[in-house]
Motif scaffolding. Structure first.
Motif, mmCIF file in Angstrom:
data_model
loop_
_atom_site.group_PDB
_atom_site.id
_atom_site.type_symbol
_atom_site.label_atom_id
_atom_site.label_comp_id
_atom_site.label_asym_id
_atom_site.label_seq_id
_atom_site.Cartn_x
_atom_site.Cartn_y
_atom_site.Cartn_z
ATOM 1 N N MET A 1 -3.445 4.260 17.876
ATOM 2 C CA MET A 1 -3.153 4.485 16.858
ATOM 3 C C MET A 1 -3.768 2.985 16.223
ATOM 4 S SD MET A 1 1.222 3.486 15.722
ATOM 5 C CE MET A 1 1.391 2.670 14.233
ATOM 6 N N SER A 2 -4.485 2.550 15.054
ATOM 7 C CA SER A 2 -4.828 1.064 15.364
ATOM 8 C C SER A 2 -4.222 0.663 14.148
ATOM 9 C CB SER A 2 -6.416 1.555 14.194
ATOM 10 O OG SER A 2 -6.412 0.221 13.981
ATOM 11 N N ARG A 3 -3.802 -0.935 14.374
ATOM 12 C CA ARG A 3 -2.993 -1.316 13.831
ATOM 13 C C ARG A 3 -3.456 -2.280 13.613
ATOM 14 N NH1 ARG A 3 2.636 -2.286 17.136
ATOM 15 N NH2 ARG A 3 3.447 0.183 17.306
ATOM 16 N N ARG A 4 -3.160 -3.586 11.799
ATOM 17 C CA ARG A 4 -3.362 -4.504 11.688
ATOM 18 C C ARG A 4 -3.276 -5.805 11.874
ATOM 19 N NH1 ARG A 4 -1.237 -4.920 6.434
ATOM 20 N NH2 ARG A 4 0.092 -6.844 6.670
ATOM 21 N N LEU A 5 -4.245 -6.173 12.119
ATOM 22 C CA LEU A 5 -3.854 -7.605 13.053
ATOM 23 C C LEU A 5 -2.907 -8.732 12.606
ATOM 24 C CD1 LEU A 5 -7.521 -8.619 14.458
ATOM 25 C CD2 LEU A 5 -5.505 -8.106 15.791
ATOM 26 N N PRO A 6 -2.347 -9.262 12.744
ATOM 27 C CA PRO A 6 -1.521 -9.952 12.458
ATOM 28 C C PRO A 6 -1.834 -11.072 11.533
ATOM 29 C CG PRO A 6 -0.195 -9.884 14.520
ATOM 30 C CD PRO A 6 -1.921 -9.266 14.144
ATOM 31 N N ILE A 7 -0.884 -11.599 10.254
ATOM 32 C CA ILE A 7 -2.055 -12.598 9.661
ATOM 33 C C ILE A 7 -1.040 -13.688 10.199
ATOM 34 C CG2 ILE A 7 -1.564 -14.170 7.546
ATOM 35 C CD1 ILE A 7 -0.880 -10.652 6.410
ATOM 36 N N ILE A 8 -2.212 -15.352 10.212
ATOM 37 C CA ILE A 8 -2.143 -16.329 10.728
ATOM 38 C C ILE A 8 -2.141 -16.920 9.376
ATOM 39 C CG2 ILE A 8 -3.180 -17.965 11.995
ATOM 40 C CD1 ILE A 8 -4.836 -15.949 13.769
ATOM 41 N N ASP B 1 1.803 -19.309 14.082
ATOM 42 C CA ASP B 1 2.558 -19.270 12.732
ATOM 43 C C ASP B 1 2.176 -17.312 12.295
ATOM 44 O OD1 ASP B 1 4.732 -18.325 11.021
ATOM 45 O OD2 ASP B 1 4.372 -19.925 9.376
ATOM 46 N N LEU B 2 2.941 -16.070 12.434
ATOM 47 C CA LEU B 2 1.925 -15.616 12.334
ATOM 48 C C LEU B 2 2.927 -13.943 11.787
ATOM 49 C CD1 LEU B 2 0.961 -14.092 16.122
ATOM 50 C CD2 LEU B 2 -0.760 -15.214 14.391
ATOM 51 N N GLU B 3 2.474 -13.327 11.170
ATOM 52 C CA GLU B 3 3.170 -12.198 10.234
ATOM 53 C C GLU B 3 2.668 -10.695 11.266
ATOM 54 O OE1 GLU B 3 4.007 -10.754 6.017
ATOM 55 O OE2 GLU B 3 3.541 -12.973 5.810
ATOM 56 N N PHE B 4 3.463 -9.919 11.103
ATOM 57 C CA PHE B 4 2.550 -8.512 11.784
ATOM 58 C C PHE B 4 3.055 -7.832 10.478
ATOM 59 C CE2 PHE B 4 3.905 -10.936 15.366
ATOM 60 C CZ PHE B 4 2.981 -10.298 16.315
ATOM 61 N N SER B 5 2.404 -6.294 10.543
ATOM 62 C CA SER B 5 2.305 -5.689 9.708
ATOM 63 C C SER B 5 3.957 -4.870 8.999
ATOM 64 C CB SER B 5 1.499 -4.342 10.267
ATOM 65 O OG SER B 5 2.460 -3.802 11.240
ATOM 66 N N ASN B 6 5.022 -5.418 9.327
ATOM 67 C CA ASN B 6 6.263 -4.750 9.154
ATOM 68 C C ASN B 6 7.053 -5.799 8.759
ATOM 69 O OD1 ASN B 6 6.666 -6.272 11.465
ATOM 70 N ND2 ASN B 6 7.916 -4.757 12.626
ATOM 71 N N GLY B 7 6.603 -7.204 8.683
ATOM 72 C CA GLY B 7 7.268 -8.337 7.907
ATOM 73 C C GLY B 7 7.841 -9.401 8.523
ATOM 74 N N GLU B 8 7.406 -8.810 10.519
ATOM 75 C CA GLU B 8 8.203 -10.043 11.417
ATOM 76 C C GLU B 8 7.340 -10.829 11.209
ATOM 77 O OE1 GLU B 8 11.008 -9.928 12.935
ATOM 78 O OE2 GLU B 8 11.786 -7.673 12.164
ATOM 79 N N ARG B 9 7.805 -12.441 11.206
ATOM 80 C CA ARG B 9 7.427 -13.668 11.815
ATOM 81 C C ARG B 9 7.380 -13.547 13.070
ATOM 82 N NH1 ARG B 9 5.971 -16.602 6.372
ATOM 83 N NH2 ARG B 9 4.723 -18.573 7.988
ATOM 84 N N ARG B 10 7.029 -14.337 13.218
ATOM 85 C CA ARG B 10 7.092 -14.691 14.945
ATOM 86 C C ARG B 10 6.155 -16.149 15.398
ATOM 87 N NH1 ARG B 10 10.109 -11.506 14.712
ATOM 88 N NH2 ARG B 10 11.468 -10.756 16.313
#
Length: 182
Positions: A1-8, A25-34
């Motif tokens: 499975m290929s995933r889009r890299l998180p947005i920095i 400060d990251l945002e993952f493809s499912n909208g979660e921020r960490r």
């Protein structure tokens, strides 16, 4: 499975000490921020060298390991100096630590230590067709040289004084590479 890299969204740097530390400060493809933290080492990378005395024997070195405060058995390793290619660094380190140069050097791959939070990579180099040559190094005492049969890795990995992960991984990779390429 290929995933889009998180947005920095943001990077905050702390450039003090031996590493440059970044808070991401990251945002993952499912909208979660960490928030993640990563470290960048200073310098130009490192090499770990697997010197083969003959087709069946690797040359290990025993040196003082300050992190665990004991003498540790392992492979030749060191930093890549400014302006040096990995193979040049490998041959220099081999001459400094083991008193040998190599006519044949092959970079097999890169190894990472902790890729979830460190950018540091080590170049794995196979050194063959060795010849005696010593360069002055930065070690405070001569390193003990320990020849080890590559088909006895099962014994080596159980020794308490052989614990460094890069050395363990490098020997298994080289053993398999030699089986495939002679």
């Amino acid at each position: 499975m290929s995933r889009r890299l998180p947005i920095i969204h943001r990077i905050v740097e702390d450039d003090s000490g031996p590493y440059r530390v970044e808070d991401l400060d990251l945002e993952f493809s499912n909208g979660e921020r960490r928030r993640f933290q990563r470290m960048h080492g200073r310098g130009h990378g490192a090499v770990v060298v697997v010197p083969m005395l003959d087709a069946d024997t690797v040359l290990l070195v025993r040196e003082y390991a300050a992190g665990v405060h004991r003498y540790e058995l392992g492979l030749v390793k060191g930093r890549i100096d400014a302006g040096e290619a990995p193979l040049q660094a490998a041959n220099r380190e081999l001459k400094e630590e083991a008193g040998y140069g190599a006519h044949s050097l092959v970079e097999l791959r890169q190894l990472t230590l902790a890729p979830t939070y460190m950018s540091h990579a080590t170049h794995l180099v196979l050194a063959r067709d060795l010849y005696p040559e010593r360069l002055p190094g930065d070690e405070p005492e001569p390193l003990e040289l320990v020849p080890w049969k590559i088909d006895a890795l099962h014994e080596l990995i159980l020794r308490e004084d052989f614990s460094e992960g890069r050395s363990i991984a490098a020997l298994f990779i080289v053993r398999e590479w030699l089986r495939m390429h002679g």
